[in-house]
Design an enzyme around this catalytic site. Structure first.
Site, PDB file in Angstrom:
ATOM      1  N   ILE A  97      54.762  39.169  26.362  1.00 52.56           N
ATOM      2  CA  ILE A  97      54.230  39.588  26.192  1.00 52.56           C
ATOM      3  C   ILE A  97      52.743  38.674  26.068  1.00 52.56           C
ATOM      4  CG2 ILE A  97      52.330  42.190  25.880  1.00 52.56           C
ATOM      5  CD1 ILE A  97      55.214  43.031  25.580  1.00 52.56           C
ATOM      6  N   HIS A 114      57.956  43.720  37.974  1.00 51.23           N
ATOM      7  CA  HIS A 114      59.145  43.825  37.173  1.00 51.23           C
ATOM      8  C   HIS A 114      60.315  45.163  37.714  1.00 51.23           C
ATOM      9  CE1 HIS A 114      60.653  46.351  33.201  1.00 51.23           C
ATOM     10  NE2 HIS A 114      60.341  47.423  34.432  1.00 51.23           N
ATOM     11  N   ALA A 184      64.506  43.795  46.883  1.00 52.37           N
ATOM     12  CA  ALA A 184      63.311  44.251  46.624  1.00 52.37           C
ATOM     13  C   ALA A 184      62.323  43.021  46.267  1.00 52.37           C
ATOM     14  CB  ALA A 184      62.798  45.622  45.267  1.00 52.37           C
TER      15      ALA A 184
HETATM   16  C1  GAR Z   1      63.658  39.071  37.460  1.00 55.87           C
HETATM   17  O1  GAR Z   1      64.375  40.683  37.571  1.00 55.87           O
HETATM   18  C2  GAR Z   1      62.448  40.369  37.156  1.00 55.87           C
HETATM   19  O2  GAR Z   1      62.414  41.220  37.862  1.00 55.87           O
HETATM   20  C3  GAR Z   1      62.635  40.417  35.410  1.00 55.87           C
HETATM   21  O3  GAR Z   1      63.036  38.561  34.815  1.00 55.87           O
HETATM   22  C4  GAR Z   1      64.247  38.596  36.344  1.00 55.87           C
HETATM   23  C5  GAR Z   1      63.832  37.209  36.195  1.00 55.87           C
HETATM   24  O4  GAR Z   1      64.488  36.532  36.806  1.00 55.87           O
HETATM   25  N1  GAR Z   1      61.300  40.540  35.076  1.00 55.87           N
HETATM   26  C6  GAR Z   1      61.453  41.082  33.866  1.00 55.87           C
HETATM   27  O5  GAR Z   1      62.217  41.952  33.191  1.00 55.87           O
HETATM   28  C7  GAR Z   1      59.423  41.443  33.040  1.00 55.87           C
HETATM   29  N2  GAR Z   1      59.299  42.446  32.417  1.00 55.87           N
HETATM   30  P1  GAR Z   1      64.462  35.221  38.080  1.00 55.87           P
HETATM   31  O6  GAR Z   1      63.684  34.220  36.871  1.00 55.87           O
HETATM   32  O7  GAR Z   1      65.470  34.696  38.672  1.00 55.87           O
HETATM   33  O8  GAR Z   1      62.767  35.981  38.656  1.00 55.87           O
END
Ligand code: GAR
Length: 205
Positions: A97, A114, A184
């Site tokens: 954060i 998110h 999405a």
């Molecule tokens: C994703 O699902 C993103 O939306 C989430 O973490 C994942 C990261 O995946 N973010 C959150 O939860 C933010 N609060 P990635 O490293 O493969 O992009």
């Protein structure tokens, strides 16, 4: 002209599939008003840094511990962003954060993805798989993803795009996470990066 593009820094903490979606969107031209100039991770082992290297994009790790805590981390981050003349910050699975002082400094210049339909399953403590676990525990039939500007309220900034995704019988958090990403996140985040980059470029001329 290349030098007119908005310069984007992508902040990551993990696997970096959303970073990959942005890199691929730039290659295919979906993202054409902005360019990924830099990838910054707060986790040394994040696979996202490998993805940046594979794409020939400069990547760096900033350690909160080595910088002496949150303030030092953000001071270092801001100095790198300044140095690299970054216009837009994209949080792509960046699971730390940022302080109100930092978000105020980059007002309407930070995007976040998110993995739920905000205001459901969001705020402090809701990140990654935990979001999908909470959606399944509640028994909602529809979830999705949201791209929003980042302000001082965790997941509370102005919404840019949202997309709904169906929850199916037998879903596990992992299966649902993958569907939300495919249907999405990997579309919304590059689209939002293009939209805001285009606005930044237009505001310059
Ligand atoms: C994703 O699902 C993103 O939306 C989430 O973490 C994942 C990261 O995946 N973010 C959150 O939860 C933010 N609060 P990635 O490293 O493969 O992009």
């Amino acid at each position: 002209m290349e030098n007119k593009k908005a310069r984007i820094a992508v902040l990551v903490s993990g696997g970096g599939t959303n970073l990959q979606a942005i890199i691929d969107a730039e290659k295919s031209g979906i993202l054409h008003s902005g360019t990924v100039a830099l990838v910054i991770s707060n986790v040394r082992s994040a696979y996202a840094l490998q993805r940046a290297a594979d794409a020939g994009i400069p990547g760096m790790w900033i350690s909160k511990k080595a910088e002496g805590g949150q303030e030092g981390f953000e001071r270092k981050l801001a100095s790198v962003l300044e140095e690299q003349q970054i216009d837009l910050i994209v949080l792509a699975g960046f699971l730390a954060i940022l302080s109100p002082a930092f978000t105020a400094r980059y007002d309407h210049r930070i995007l976040n993805i998110h993995p739920s339909l905000i205001p459901s399953f969001c705020g402090e403590g809701f990140y990654g798989l935990k979001v999908h676990e909470a959606a399944l525990a509640k028994g909602v039939k529809v979830t999705g993803a949201t791209v929003h500007f980042v302000n001082e309220i965790p997941d509370g900034g102005e919404i840019i795009f949202q997309k709904a995704v169906e929850i199916l019988d037998g879903d596990t958090p992992e299966i649902l996470q993958r569907r939300v990403m495919e249907q999405a996140e990997w579309k919304l985040l590059p689209a939002a990066a293009e939209k805001i980059s285009a606005q930044i470029v237009a505001a310059r001329s």
